[in-house]
Design a protein around this motif. Structure first.
Motif, short mmCIF file in Angstrom:
data_model
loop_
_atom_site.label_atom_id
_atom_site.label_comp_id
_atom_site.label_asym_id
_atom_site.label_seq_id
_atom_site.Cartn_x
_atom_site.Cartn_y
_atom_site.Cartn_z
N GLU A 156 -21.99 -12.89 -17.42
CA GLU A 156 -22.29 -14.23 -17.54
C GLU A 156 -21.77 -15.04 -18.47
OE1 GLU A 156 -26.60 -13.47 -17.89
OE2 GLU A 156 -26.72 -12.62 -15.96
N LEU A 157 -21.73 -14.47 -19.78
CA LEU A 157 -21.09 -15.58 -20.81
C LEU A 157 -19.74 -15.75 -20.52
CD1 LEU A 157 -22.36 -13.45 -24.07
CD2 LEU A 157 -23.07 -15.78 -23.18
N LEU A 158 -18.73 -14.99 -19.98
CA LEU A 158 -17.35 -15.37 -19.97
C LEU A 158 -17.36 -16.28 -18.90
CD1 LEU A 158 -15.66 -11.63 -19.60
CD2 LEU A 158 -15.41 -13.60 -21.24
N HIS A 159 -18.13 -16.17 -17.76
CA HIS A 159 -18.10 -17.35 -16.72
C HIS A 159 -18.58 -18.37 -17.03
CE1 HIS A 159 -16.15 -14.76 -13.96
NE2 HIS A 159 -16.82 -13.77 -14.10
N ALA A 160 -19.74 -18.36 -18.04
CA ALA A 160 -20.40 -19.64 -18.64
C ALA A 160 -19.30 -20.31 -19.32
CB ALA A 160 -21.58 -19.38 -19.40
N SER A 161 -18.30 -19.90 -20.02
CA SER A 161 -17.50 -20.45 -20.81
C SER A 161 -16.19 -20.72 -20.08
CB SER A 161 -17.14 -19.68 -22.35
OG SER A 161 -16.58 -18.55 -21.77
N GLY A 162 -16.26 -20.71 -18.71
CA GLY A 162 -14.99 -20.75 -18.25
C GLY A 162 -14.42 -19.50 -17.71
N GLY A 163 -14.59 -18.51 -18.20
CA GLY A 163 -14.28 -17.16 -17.87
C GLY A 163 -12.80 -16.99 -17.72
N PRO A 164 -12.38 -15.89 -17.02
CA PRO A 164 -11.19 -15.60 -16.92
C PRO A 164 -10.75 -16.55 -15.78
CG PRO A 164 -12.72 -13.53 -16.68
CD PRO A 164 -13.37 -14.64 -16.93
N GLU A 165 -9.62 -17.15 -16.11
CA GLU A 165 -8.89 -18.21 -15.20
C GLU A 165 -8.78 -17.75 -13.79
OE1 GLU A 165 -6.76 -20.36 -18.96
OE2 GLU A 165 -5.64 -19.79 -17.25
N GLY A 166 -8.93 -18.49 -12.90
CA GLY A 166 -8.72 -18.09 -11.62
C GLY A 166 -9.63 -17.33 -10.82
N LEU A 167 -10.87 -16.71 -11.75
CA LEU A 167 -11.95 -16.03 -11.00
C LEU A 167 -13.04 -16.79 -10.71
CD1 LEU A 167 -11.88 -12.89 -13.34
CD2 LEU A 167 -10.98 -12.80 -11.23
N VAL A 168 -13.56 -16.35 -9.44
CA VAL A 168 -14.86 -16.91 -9.27
C VAL A 168 -15.75 -15.83 -9.56
CG1 VAL A 168 -16.21 -17.84 -7.40
CG2 VAL A 168 -13.85 -18.28 -7.50
N PRO A 169 -17.07 -16.29 -10.52
CA PRO A 169 -17.87 -15.36 -10.65
C PRO A 169 -18.66 -14.79 -9.57
CG PRO A 169 -18.60 -17.42 -11.47
CD PRO A 169 -17.48 -17.60 -10.94
N PRO A 170 -18.65 -13.62 -9.35
CA PRO A 170 -19.52 -12.88 -8.17
C PRO A 170 -20.92 -13.37 -8.38
CG PRO A 170 -18.71 -11.26 -9.63
CD PRO A 170 -18.13 -12.39 -10.18
N SER A 171 -21.40 -13.40 -7.24
CA SER A 171 -22.95 -13.85 -7.73
C SER A 171 -23.53 -12.42 -7.52
CB SER A 171 -23.64 -14.81 -6.38
OG SER A 171 -23.78 -13.80 -5.36
N LEU A 172 -24.35 -12.53 -8.70
CA LEU A 172 -25.20 -11.19 -8.57
C LEU A 172 -26.50 -11.13 -8.27
CD1 LEU A 172 -24.21 -10.87 -12.76
CD2 LEU A 172 -23.34 -9.90 -10.59
N PRO A 173 -26.72 -10.27 -7.10
CA PRO A 173 -27.96 -10.53 -6.60
C PRO A 173 -28.95 -9.96 -7.38
CG PRO A 173 -26.60 -8.71 -5.76
CD PRO A 173 -25.87 -9.64 -6.51
N ARG A 174 -30.45 -10.46 -7.52
CA ARG A 174 -31.44 -9.68 -8.18
C ARG A 174 -31.67 -8.22 -7.52
NH1 ARG A 174 -35.90 -14.29 -8.06
NH2 ARG A 174 -36.79 -12.97 -9.72
N GLN A 175 -31.73 -7.35 -8.56
CA GLN A 175 -32.03 -6.00 -8.09
C GLN A 175 -33.17 -5.53 -8.53
OE1 GLN A 175 -28.52 -3.70 -9.62
NE2 GLN A 175 -27.23 -5.11 -8.41
#
Length: 149
Positions: free
Chosen positions: A78-97
């Motif tokens: 979450e932190l990586l993707h909130a800060s722009g994350g690894p370039e070129g990656l779309v954060p996978p949606s994390l289902p509520r488990q």
């Protein structure tokens, strides 16, 4: 053997998987897992020709820092993707488990008026949640004061 300081001071260079895991002191399997779950980018090239960049090294060092601070891999993602994350990656949606723990903020604005926020899913920092709460309260007071006049 390469040292992190030597690499960080040097020019941009590429690493084999063995060089990269030696620098960050992680098993090869862990690095591959991080790629699989989207924590770091895939290497350039395939198979034995695959190579990793300074960006991969920085991502792995950041992940290790956050793990040592006690954060879960899910929170690190979450932190990586909130800060722009690894370039070129779309954060996978994390289902509520089932069994997952969530922290919600509950703002009681007035009788019958409430705001519920899950900051992690909304990508909000604690400071942003406070600012949102203050803004909602101010807006509500503004609306109420116009109603009373």
């Amino acid at each position: 053997m390469l040292s992190i300081l030597t690499v960080m001071k040097g020019q941009e260079r590429n690493f084999t998987l063995d060089e990269l895991v030696g620098l960050v002191d992680l098993p090869r399997r862990t690095v591959r897992y991080y790629i699989q779950i989207g924590l770091i980018e895939k290497p350039e090239g395939l198979g034995r020709g695959a190579h990793y960049s300074q960006l991969h090294l920085e991502q792995l060092l950041e992940i290790r820092k956050w793990q040592q601070a006690g954060l879960s891999l899910e929170r690190i993602r979450e932190l990586l993707h909130a800060s722009g994350g690894p370039e070129g990656l779309v954060p996978p949606s994390l289902p509520r488990q089932r069994g997952s723990l969530e922290v919600w903020s509950h703002l009681v604005v007035d009788e019958g008026v409430e705001l519920v926020i899950e900051a992690g899913r909304a990508n909000l920092t604690p400071e942003q949640v406070r600012a949102l709460a203050e803004g909602v309260m101010a807006l509500y007071e503004n609306i109420r004061s116009k109603e009373e006049s």
